[in-house]
Design an enzyme around this catalytic site. Structure first.
Site, PDB file in Angstrom:
ATOM      1  N   GLU A  43      69.127 -24.992  56.939  1.00  0.00           N
ATOM      2  CA  GLU A  43      69.775 -23.775  56.435  1.00  0.00           C
ATOM      3  C   GLU A  43      69.117 -23.294  55.147  1.00  0.00           C
ATOM      4  OE1 GLU A  43      72.090 -21.765  57.674  1.00  0.00           O
ATOM      5  OE2 GLU A  43      72.114 -22.950  59.511  1.00  0.00           O
ATOM      6  N   CYS A 208      70.423  -7.976  68.121  1.00  0.00           N
ATOM      7  CA  CYS A 208      70.931  -6.958  67.191  1.00  0.00           C
ATOM      8  C   CYS A 208      69.936  -6.827  66.030  1.00  0.00           C
ATOM      9  CB  CYS A 208      72.314  -7.370  66.691  1.00  0.00           C
ATOM     10  SG  CYS A 208      73.277  -6.023  65.970  1.00  0.00           S
ATOM     11  N   CYS A 215      70.716  -2.883  72.580  1.00  0.00           N
ATOM     12  CA  CYS A 215      72.109  -2.775  73.031  1.00  0.00           C
ATOM     13  C   CYS A 215      72.253  -3.003  74.537  1.00  0.00           C
ATOM     14  CB  CYS A 215      72.683  -1.412  72.649  1.00  0.00           C
ATOM     15  SG  CYS A 215      72.755  -1.166  70.855  1.00  0.00           S
ATOM     16  N   CYS A 218      72.970  -6.557  75.173  1.00  0.00           N
ATOM     17  CA  CYS A 218      73.880  -7.196  74.223  1.00  0.00           C
ATOM     18  C   CYS A 218      75.196  -7.600  74.885  1.00  0.00           C
ATOM     19  CB  CYS A 218      74.165  -6.251  73.051  1.00  0.00           C
ATOM     20  SG  CYS A 218      75.335  -6.950  71.867  1.00  0.00           S
ATOM     21  N   CYS A 224      81.355  -2.692  71.059  1.00  0.00           N
ATOM     22  CA  CYS A 224      80.691  -2.348  69.801  1.00  0.00           C
ATOM     23  C   CYS A 224      80.910  -0.883  69.445  1.00  0.00           C
ATOM     24  CB  CYS A 224      79.195  -2.644  69.927  1.00  0.00           C
ATOM     25  SG  CYS A 224      78.267  -2.268  68.424  1.00  0.00           S
TER      26      CYS A 224
END
Length: 362
Positions: A43, A208, A215, A218, A224
Site C-alpha cells: 500500500e 473507471c 462505461c 462497467c 451510475c
DNA sequence: GTCCCGCAGC
DNA sequence: GCTGCGGGAC
C-alpha cells in the site's frame, strides 16, 4: 451536503463484489495474503508508484526484510538505498519508523484495527482502512484517488473536493456504500470486505479511468448517475488551482577525476530531508562565502535548470568547483560531507534533480 | 499541467 | 480543524 449513497448502496457493493471475483485482479504478489506486513508494504509503495514499477521494489524489500522486525532493525540509510529510484523519500523514512513503532509499541505485530493502524507513521485514514479491510475484514471505507473517482461518478457528486467539508461528506458516503454488515458476528470470517475494497481499486484502475471511463464494460453502469448524465469524466470536481512560486538554489558540484562526488546528508527537516545531496545554498553569495577565494575564482557556473514541485518551481544553479582535499571543514560542508565514490552514489537516496545532474554530467 | 497521501504548521 | 508542503510520475 446530501448524496445518493443510501439509495445506491444496496445494489452497488454486491455488483462490485461479483465483478471483482470474475474480472478483478487476483494474482499480484501482495494479494491472496492476510499478512499486514505485506499488505502495508504494498500500500505504501502503491501510493506513489505504478504497479509494474512496484513489483521489483516489493520483491527486493521482501527478500531483504522478510518480516517487519527485519525492517525495523535496518539502518535508515539502507532502507533509503533500497528505496532509491522510487522517490518520495519521506515515505521511505516513515516506512522505517513505522516498522520500528510496530516492534516497540505492538510487539512486532501490526494492530488489527483501522483506528490503531492510523496511529502509525505514514499510515493515514485510507491506508489504515485498506489494511484493516484486507487483513482483518473490518467494515471500514477507503478513499484513495481511484475510489474518489469511482464514487464521485457513481453518485454524480458535484461538490468541490478541494474543500475539506466536501471531502468529509464523501468519506461519509463511502462508509454508507459499504456492503451490508454480516448477519453473524465474525466479520473477518469471509472475504466480503477484502473483495469490495479490492473491487473499488480495480474498477478505478482498469475501468473507471480518469480520461476515458469504459462505461460499456462497467459492472455498476446501470447505477451510475454520472454515466447516466453522459459526462462521467468530469468527476471528481476540483476547483482550486494552485499557484506556484519560484525559488532559486545553488548547488556546489565537486567531482574528482575518478568520478567521486562530494555529497552530504541533508537535515531531517525541510527540502530533501535526510537525503544525500550536493551542498545547497540559497544564493550565489552564500556559496561564494563558503569557498576559499581561489576556489571561487576557478568556479564554473553550469547551465541552470528548473525542477518543478507541486507548489514551487525550483531554479537550480550548479556551480562546478575544482575537486579539493580541503573541502572538508568548510561550513556547511563539514560533518556529514564526504567524497562518495562513483560506485556508491547511484545507490544512495538522492533528490531526483541531483541524480539527473550527476548522471547527465559525465 | 494534474495527481497522490500523509504530515506539519498555523 | 484547515491549508499548504513535499518529490516525482503521468
Amino acid at each position: 451536503m446530501h448524496t445518493h449513497a443510501a439509495a445506491l448502496a444496496p445494489a452497488f457493493a454486491p455488483a462490485l463484489i461479483a465483478w471483482q471475483r470474475s474480472h478483478g485482479r487476483s494474482t499480484l504478489p501482495w494479494q491472496n495474503t492476510r499478512d499486514p506486513y505485506r499488505v502495508w508494504l504494498s500500500e505504501i509503495m502503491l501510493q506513489q508508484t505504478q504497479v509494474v514499477t512496484v513489483l521489483g521494489y516489493y520483491a527486493r524489500f521482501l527478500e531483504r526484510f522478510p518480516a517487519v522486525s527485519a525492517l525495523a532493525a535496518a539502518s535508515e540509510d539502507e532502507v533509503l538505498g533500497l528505496w532509491s529510484g522510487l522517490g518520495y523519500y519521506s515515505r521511505a523514512r516513515n516506512l522505517h519508523r513505522c516498522a520500528q513503532d510496530v516492534v516497540a509499541r505492538f510487539g512486532g505485530r501490526f494492530p488489527a484495527s483501522a483506528q490503531e493502524l492510523q496511529t502509525l507513521p505514514g499510515i493515514g485514514r485510507s491506508t489504515a482502512a485498506a489494511i484493516a479491510a484486507f487483513c482483518f475484514g473490518e467494515r471500514v471505507a477507503i478513499l484513495d484517488g481511484n475510489v474518489k473517482r469511482v464514487l464521485t461518478r457513481v453518485l454524480a457528486y458535484e461538490a468541490d473536493l478541494s474543500r475539506s467539508a466536501n471531502e468529509k461528506t464523501l468519506w461519509d458516503a463511502a462508509q454508507q456504500m459499504l456492503p451490508a454488515p454480516a448477519a453473524g458476528e465474525a466479520s473477518g470470517a469471509d472475504d466480503t470486505m477484502a473483495r469490495y475494497t479490492q473491487g473499488q481499486m480495480d474498477l478505478g484502475a482498469t475501468v473507471c479511468l480518469p480520461r476515458q471511463p469504459q462505461c460499456l464494460i462497467c459492472p455498476v453502469q446501470r447505477l451510475c448517475r454520472g454515466s447516466a448524465a453522459g459526462n462521467p469524466e468530469r468527476y471528481p470536481v476540483r476547483e482550486r488551482r494552485l499557484r506556484r512560486s519560484a525559488q532559486s538554489l545553488w548547488l556546489l558540484l565537486a567531482r574528482r577525476d575518478d568520478g567521486a562526488v562530494w555529497l552530504h546528508k541533508r537535515p531531517a527537516k525541510g527540502i530533501w530531508a535526510g537525503l544525500h545531496s550536493l551542498p545547497v545554498f540559497d544564493s550565489e553569495e552564500a556559496l561564494q562565502a563558503a569557498l576559499p577565494p581561489q576556489a571561487w575564482a576557478a568556479a564554473v557556473m553550469q547551465p541552470a535548470f528548473v525542477h518543478v514541485l507541486t507548489h514551487k518551481d525550483l531554479h537550480l544553479h550548479p556551480v562546478r568547483v575544482a575537486a579539493r582535499a580541503d573541502l572538508q571543514g568548510l561550513p556547511p560542508l563539514d560533518g556529514s560531507g564526504r567524497w562518495v565514490s562513483a560506485q556508491e552514489w547511484p545507490g544512495l537516496g538522492l533528490p531526483a534533480p541531483v541524480r539527473r545532474l550527476l548522471e547527465d554530467e559525465h
